[in-house]
Design a protein around this motif. Sequence first.
Motif, PDB file in Angstrom:
ATOM      1  N   GLN A   1       0.845  -1.195   0.000  1.00 35.27           N
ATOM      2  CA  GLN A   1       0.000   0.000   0.000  1.00 35.27           C
ATOM      3  C   GLN A   1       0.881   1.246   0.000  1.00 35.27           C
ATOM      4  OE1 GLN A   1      -3.262  -0.478  -0.121  1.00 35.27           O
ATOM      5  NE2 GLN A   1      -3.258  -2.676   0.339  1.00 35.27           N
ATOM      6  N   VAL A   2       0.515   2.242  -0.813  1.00 35.54           N
ATOM      7  CA  VAL A   2       1.246   3.505  -0.838  1.00 35.54           C
ATOM      8  C   VAL A   2       0.717   4.399   0.280  1.00 35.54           C
ATOM      9  CG1 VAL A   2       1.797   5.574  -2.163  1.00 35.54           C
ATOM     10  CG2 VAL A   2       1.682   3.356  -3.307  1.00 35.54           C
ATOM     11  N   VAL A   3       1.565   4.752   1.203  1.00 30.05           N
ATOM     12  CA  VAL A   3       1.196   5.618   2.323  1.00 30.05           C
ATOM     13  C   VAL A   3       1.475   7.076   1.976  1.00 30.05           C
ATOM     14  CG1 VAL A   3       1.639   6.127   4.759  1.00 30.05           C
ATOM     15  CG2 VAL A   3       1.678   3.748   3.951  1.00 30.05           C
ATOM     16  N   ALA A   4       2.615   7.346   1.376  1.00 27.64           N
ATOM     17  CA  ALA A   4       2.958   8.699   0.926  1.00 27.64           C
ATOM     18  C   ALA A   4       3.808   8.581  -0.328  1.00 27.64           C
ATOM     19  CB  ALA A   4       3.719   9.456   2.016  1.00 27.64           C
ATOM     20  N   GLU A   5       3.655   9.525  -1.235  1.00 25.97           N
ATOM     21  CA  GLU A   5       4.431   9.498  -2.479  1.00 25.97           C
ATOM     22  C   GLU A   5       4.862  10.894  -2.864  1.00 25.97           C
ATOM     23  OE1 GLU A   5       2.188   8.075  -5.815  1.00 25.97           O
ATOM     24  OE2 GLU A   5       0.339   8.988  -5.105  1.00 25.97           O
TER      25      GLU A   5
ATOM     26  N   SER B   1      -1.457  11.651   7.748  1.00 27.36           N
ATOM     27  CA  SER B   1      -1.658  12.000   6.341  1.00 27.36           C
ATOM     28  C   SER B   1      -0.466  12.715   5.724  1.00 27.36           C
ATOM     29  CB  SER B   1      -2.901  12.898   6.191  1.00 27.36           C
ATOM     30  OG  SER B   1      -2.732  14.085   6.951  1.00 27.36           O
ATOM     31  N   SER B   2       0.641  12.762   6.417  1.00 30.37           N
ATOM     32  CA  SER B   2       1.782  13.476   5.851  1.00 30.37           C
ATOM     33  C   SER B   2       3.092  13.011   6.477  1.00 30.37           C
ATOM     34  CB  SER B   2       1.623  14.993   6.061  1.00 30.37           C
ATOM     35  OG  SER B   2       1.625  15.287   7.447  1.00 30.37           O
ATOM     36  N   LEU B   3       4.186  13.284   5.751  1.00 28.59           N
ATOM     37  CA  LEU B   3       5.535  13.078   6.245  1.00 28.59           C
ATOM     38  C   LEU B   3       6.151  14.456   6.440  1.00 28.59           C
ATOM     39  CD1 LEU B   3       7.639  10.809   6.820  1.00 28.59           C
ATOM     40  CD2 LEU B   3       8.481  11.166   4.507  1.00 28.59           C
TER      41      LEU B   3
ATOM     42  N   ARG C   1      -3.289   5.724   0.088  1.00 34.53           N
ATOM     43  CA  ARG C   1      -3.296   4.285   0.314  1.00 34.53           C
ATOM     44  C   ARG C   1      -3.950   3.644  -0.905  1.00 34.53           C
ATOM     45  NH1 ARG C   1      -1.990   2.838   5.455  1.00 34.53           N
ATOM     46  NH2 ARG C   1      -1.933   4.520   6.973  1.00 34.53           N
ATOM     47  N   SER C   2      -3.151   3.019  -1.721  1.00 41.35           N
ATOM     48  CA  SER C   2      -3.697   2.374  -2.908  1.00 41.35           C
ATOM     49  C   SER C   2      -3.031   1.032  -3.087  1.00 41.35           C
ATOM     50  CB  SER C   2      -3.467   3.240  -4.153  1.00 41.35           C
ATOM     51  OG  SER C   2      -2.098   3.427  -4.363  1.00 41.35           O
ATOM     52  N   SER C   3      -3.803   0.081  -3.482  1.00 41.46           N
ATOM     53  CA  SER C   3      -3.265  -1.269  -3.671  1.00 41.46           C
ATOM     54  C   SER C   3      -2.523  -1.343  -4.974  1.00 41.46           C
ATOM     55  CB  SER C   3      -4.407  -2.287  -3.665  1.00 41.46           C
ATOM     56  OG  SER C   3      -3.936  -3.566  -3.947  1.00 41.46           O
TER      57      SER C   3
END
Length: 614
Positions: free
Chosen positions: A336-340, A383-385, A611-613
């Motif tokens: 899952q993508v948490v942050a990009e 929701s952020s880094l 968050r994306s699979s």
Amino acid sequence: MFRYKVITLFALLLLLLPLFAAPCLAAQTGDSGVARVAILPFSMNTPATLNYLQNGIRDMLSSRLSWQNKVQVVDKTEADKVFAKGAKEISESEATRVGAALKADYVLFGSITSTGQSVSIDAKMVSVSGKVEPVTFYAQTKTLDDIMPQVNLFAQQINKKIFGKPEEKSESASAEAEALATRNPELLLPGAMASGDKISYVNPNFIEVTADDALRQPGFWRSQDFQGGILGMDVGDVDGDGKDEIVVIQARKLIVYKKENQGLRTVATFEGTPLDRFAWVSVADIYKEGKAYIFLTNMRTKNATRPAMSEMAKDLPEQSTDVSSFVLSVSGGKVQVVAENVPYFLNVVYLGSRGKVLVGQKQGDKYQSAFSGGIYEMQLRSSSLELGPAVNVPNDVNVFNFAKADINNDRLEEIVMLDDNHKLRILSSAGEQIWKGQGIWGATTNAFESKVEDRRWNMVDMYSISTPILITDLRQKGVPEIVVNRNTTSFDQWLPNSMKYFDSGEIVSLSWDNMGLTENWKTRDLNGQITSLRIGDLDGSGKKQLVISMVYAKDVLKAAEARSVIFTYDLNVKAGPTAKPPADEKETVPLQAEKSSDKTDQGGSIFNRKRSSQ
């Protein structure tokens, strides 16, 4: 007249007595009439590099004392079963006890002590029954070449004083001594690598150097080979099952593996676009939830506009490569993508008492340097880094090349770093160098462009990402160990960065001994390019393993052509009397931030968490 005859007879007896007594002193033998001599391993008060002398001296004494039908030397394999080889020194009473257990008539023992090139020999041959005077020997040599002639002299004294053996011609004796003194240690001492000299199963003229059972040693595990160069690797429990997974990256692919039986099973994968190039990966459980996040540093190629009539014309391609990193997690067998699109190089670094901390650093201008500004602790919120406090390090330290620890027990945290010339350095807390190692350390060909001067003439500097610096306490005695890769061969010094390669290395553990770093242990020479090393628990047993990723090819960036492997060494360590939690287990959150959806940041940097699979 009678008195005269008695006196004459008595005088004759006195003259003949030595002839009868000598054989009694020189021939204390067993029931078979053959004297048995047990030669024990000499105690070695020398550096490990001289340990080969132990078997060499023993072999020569055995050869010189053996006498057909007169003197039998006890087989050293038989002697070693009785003698406690771990003993540093042995007393005469203990030697006699060992000799009696071996049913020997005599026992020979001693010690070797070295100081620089000078070596002293202190040896003794004693009768097990105590009925024969011992033969003692002491000699001090100026060079190693003089050792074997002195051992030969000791053997001659024993043969003469105890066994009454005629002295051999000096020419043959000195020739043998000279040959043994100058002979290759590996040929002289096959037993230094395997317990006892054995004839090889291949040919009776061959000496077995490595025993059959040594080829399949416990405590070592190797995965199947993988197609594609492994650029980076870390371990951590990313799915929360109590066992560490292995996370590796190739050029545009991230793979999560789980160790099962004797192989690795793929748990999940994450692939980048054709414009991505994965550079580094770190894993850490920053929330202490029993589940780790994956921090992936990614370089993404983008089109750029070149100003007309500018010096930038020297950079021919109209494109740029920018940092566009990811924060990932694993759930339900998917990544899952948490942050990009995070514009920071990311790494998890050991920061002394803080343990493992997520840190980041900005990318530099490609016409100046690879990195820009300082290194900051990074805080992952819901929701952020976000940027946290700055890490206090000198300017030549970057996000990939350092760790912090109180190495010398001065209650201050030193900086352990690998500089741009692949030198291992220790800096004080104030940034002053206090130690620098020789050789090449932590070097790989996992590199990216750091400075472009003129691409038309290939004037492009590359920055090479070093293998990790591990700080741990495997002995659990409060003494930090630096575990790092040392390159044993390289084509480095006179080549540009784009042409360097490193095709063998070894993992070394180092600790401070008040004078500098000294080696605790090291692995064998590993034939390949080591790209990462970590410490983890792959089977959930509580026992740690040293996990290593290695690429067979010389150029790790030729992913399509390279083959890679992962292997582990078990770290079977017992806690010492002053046991402390292993330093490698500490992982801390840089800031005590709550998990919230707050989108404000004191540093002005916010990266939305998706968050994306995949």
